[in-house]
Design a protein around this motif. Sequence first.
Motif, PDB file in Angstrom:
ATOM      1  N   ARG A 141       0.815  -1.209   0.000  1.00 53.11           N
ATOM      2  CA  ARG A 141       0.000   0.000   0.000  1.00 53.11           C
ATOM      3  C   ARG A 141       0.856   1.270   0.000  1.00 53.11           C
ATOM      4  N   TYR A 142       0.416   2.238  -0.769  1.00 53.28           N
ATOM      5  CA  TYR A 142       0.957   3.597  -0.729  1.00 53.28           C
ATOM      6  C   TYR A 142       0.289   4.308   0.443  1.00 53.28           C
ATOM      7  N   VAL A 143       1.083   5.025   1.263  1.00 50.42           N
ATOM      8  CA  VAL A 143       0.520   5.641   2.474  1.00 50.42           C
ATOM      9  C   VAL A 143       0.747   7.146   2.474  1.00 50.42           C
ATOM     10  N   ILE A 144      -0.312   7.878   2.843  1.00 44.40           N
ATOM     11  CA  ILE A 144      -0.247   9.336   3.017  1.00 44.40           C
ATOM     12  C   ILE A 144      -0.589   9.650   4.472  1.00 44.40           C
ATOM     13  N   TRP A 145       0.334  10.329   5.184  1.00 42.31           N
ATOM     14  CA  TRP A 145       0.039  10.830   6.528  1.00 42.31           C
ATOM     15  C   TRP A 145      -0.120  12.346   6.412  1.00 42.31           C
ATOM     16  N   VAL A 146      -1.330  12.867   6.622  1.00 44.84           N
ATOM     17  CA  VAL A 146      -1.557  14.304   6.519  1.00 44.84           C
ATOM     18  C   VAL A 146      -1.148  14.991   7.815  1.00 44.84           C
ATOM     19  N   GLN A 147      -0.952  16.314   7.739  1.00 43.21           N
ATOM     20  CA  GLN A 147      -0.538  17.105   8.903  1.00 43.21           C
ATOM     21  C   GLN A 147      -1.736  17.829   9.507  1.00 43.21           C
ATOM     22  N   GLY A 148      -1.829  17.812  10.852  1.00 43.08           N
ATOM     23  CA  GLY A 148      -2.855  18.576  11.559  1.00 43.08           C
ATOM     24  C   GLY A 148      -3.999  17.712  12.056  1.00 43.08           C
ATOM     25  N   CYS A 149      -4.284  17.806  13.368  1.00 40.02           N
ATOM     26  CA  CYS A 149      -5.383  17.027  13.950  1.00 40.02           C
ATOM     27  C   CYS A 149      -5.985  17.809  15.122  1.00 40.02           C
ATOM     28  N   PRO A 150      -7.329  17.898  15.207  1.00 41.86           N
ATOM     29  CA  PRO A 150      -7.950  18.671  16.287  1.00 41.86           C
ATOM     30  C   PRO A 150      -8.155  17.880  17.564  1.00 41.86           C
ATOM     31  N   PHE A 151      -7.874  16.582  17.573  1.00 47.40           N
ATOM     32  CA  PHE A 151      -8.284  15.752  18.701  1.00 47.40           C
ATOM     33  C   PHE A 151      -7.231  15.640  19.806  1.00 47.40           C
ATOM     34  N   ASN A 152      -5.937  15.565  19.427  1.00 46.76           N
ATOM     35  CA  ASN A 152      -4.857  15.499  20.422  1.00 46.76           C
ATOM     36  C   ASN A 152      -5.083  14.361  21.422  1.00 46.76           C
ATOM     37  N   CYS A 153      -5.302  13.148  20.928  1.00 41.29           N
ATOM     38  CA  CYS A 153      -5.571  11.985  21.786  1.00 41.29           C
ATOM     39  C   CYS A 153      -4.339  11.662  22.640  1.00 41.29           C
ATOM     40  N   ASN A 154      -4.574  11.339  23.894  1.00 43.22           N
ATOM     41  CA  ASN A 154      -3.480  10.968  24.792  1.00 43.22           C
ATOM     42  C   ASN A 154      -2.834   9.667  24.313  1.00 43.22           C
ATOM     43  N   GLY A 155      -1.503   9.653  24.200  1.00 38.05           N
ATOM     44  CA  GLY A 155      -0.801   8.465  23.737  1.00 38.05           C
ATOM     45  C   GLY A 155      -0.824   8.308  22.230  1.00 38.05           C
ATOM     46  N   CYS A 156      -1.139   9.375  21.499  1.00 38.78           N
ATOM     47  CA  CYS A 156      -1.205   9.303  20.033  1.00 38.78           C
ATOM     48  C   CYS A 156       0.096   8.733  19.468  1.00 38.78           C
ATOM     49  N   ILE A 157      -0.036   7.803  18.472  1.00 41.20           N
ATOM     50  CA  ILE A 157       1.149   7.150  17.928  1.00 41.20           C
ATOM     51  C   ILE A 157       1.918   8.061  16.964  1.00 41.20           C
ATOM     52  N   THR A 158       1.288   9.141  16.500  1.00 41.95           N
ATOM     53  CA  THR A 158       1.998  10.099  15.642  1.00 41.95           C
ATOM     54  C   THR A 158       1.798  11.515  16.183  1.00 41.95           C
ATOM     55  N   PRO A 159       2.410  11.843  17.317  1.00 41.47           N
ATOM     56  CA  PRO A 159       2.218  13.183  17.895  1.00 41.47           C
ATOM     57  C   PRO A 159       2.746  14.292  16.994  1.00 41.47           C
ATOM     58  N   GLU A 160       3.709  13.953  16.112  1.00 44.73           N
ATOM     59  CA  GLU A 160       4.225  14.974  15.202  1.00 44.73           C
ATOM     60  C   GLU A 160       3.145  15.462  14.240  1.00 44.73           C
ATOM     61  N   GLY A 161       2.129  14.644  14.006  1.00 43.76           N
ATOM     62  CA  GLY A 161       1.071  15.005  13.071  1.00 43.76           C
ATOM     63  C   GLY A 161      -0.036  15.829  13.683  1.00 43.76           C
ATOM     64  N   ILE A 162      -0.007  16.092  14.987  1.00 39.18           N
ATOM     65  CA  ILE A 162      -1.092  16.813  15.660  1.00 39.18           C
ATOM     66  C   ILE A 162      -1.075  18.312  15.374  1.00 39.18           C
ATOM     67  N   PRO A 163       0.076  19.017  15.477  1.00 40.30           N
ATOM     68  CA  PRO A 163       0.052  20.472  15.320  1.00 40.30           C
ATOM     69  C   PRO A 163      -0.587  20.902  13.990  1.00 40.30           C
ATOM     70  N   ILE A 164      -1.526  21.823  14.083  1.00 37.85           N
ATOM     71  CA  ILE A 164      -2.179  22.333  12.874  1.00 37.85           C
ATOM     72  C   ILE A 164      -1.326  23.486  12.346  1.00 37.85           C
ATOM     73  N   THR A 165      -0.292  23.101  11.635  1.00 39.65           N
ATOM     74  CA  THR A 165       0.685  24.064  11.131  1.00 39.65           C
ATOM     75  C   THR A 165       1.248  23.550   9.820  1.00 39.65           C
TER      76      THR A 165
END
Length: 357
Positions: free
Chosen positions: A23-47
């Motif tokens: 599979r080809y994978v796309i990880w987008v940037q920015g998330c409004p949820f900020n779940c505790n223990g998120c496996i991709t914390p780098e993807g949370i900042p909406i920037t």
Amino acid sequence: MKEHINILDLCETGTRELGPGNRYVIWVQGCPFNCNGCITPEGIPITENNLVEINQIISAICEHEKISGITISGGEPFMQASKLVKILSAVKSIRPELNVVVFTGFRLKELDWTEAIELLQLIDVFIDGKYIEKLNDNKGLRGSSNQQVNYLSGRMKEHKHYFEERERSIEVHVYNHQQTILAFQINLYLFKRNTMSRAIKITTINQAEEHIDRQQRQLRNLESQLHNVEAEARHEAMRIAEKKANELRREMNYQIQGLDQDMAETERNHRSAMKRQADEFYQNLNQLQDWTENMIGYLENRVNESFEKQQKQIDDVRQSVNRLYQKEADEKKRAELMVKDLRILINTVNEKTNHNK
């Protein structure tokens, strides 16, 4: 004008750990949820992170003959729904056989705006719900047991065990012995990428203290995850080495037992061949050990870099708090001077009033 999508990362070579097939994978940037223990914390900042041309991604997917599907995660995909609709619509018009898997923190019933509805029509499997760390049962592709696997098109129902029940496994990608991607479904995604500095705006002391606590939690979580990666890598390297050693020992014993003791020349030839095989094995073993040490060194450098960056951010926040405290003290001092001046003025007025009387 060329249109771009804001991404965290891409897996262009393909992975088998985020859906059936390669599979080809796309990880987008920015998330409004900020779940505790998120496996991709780098993807949370909406920037703004990595702006990639939409047409570039479309071409890469359509020209990749060895992939069977696309997986989209993040970050939160539905925050860039309109961009993903353009990508998937173009890809499906050229390669309709490719299936699509999407991870989101939204529930299906919450996706009621136009772009979200259009994106849902292009998805085959839709895994929804926020990640809850204490409900992580390490089963299938769900991050935690509260999340729901929705088979929107019916194309992939035969893979239900893969999505919901199968044991998670490890996949390691190594590029030029320098760039490493570790992608596995045991609470961790770690990517070799450029990390953009985050601009922090502090308006209140409470916000500053909350940000410090959040950064410290993320740092502890990252240290724990990197420790798990190191342990997994060492275990896997030792298992592979031991397996190869056992296979070679069995092969050597079998060949030695089959030698004809009366044919000295044949015996010497066999022993010479076995020695070459043993030398090649130990050479491969040394290479494997070197790779393991390099990977461990890389991981240690990553955690040190992450620690230094997190510590710097914490120091910056503390400086902001100190400035707020200083500003508050200066304002208090100015207020006291104003009160003092006002009292002097009042006394002067009273004295003049009494004098006039």
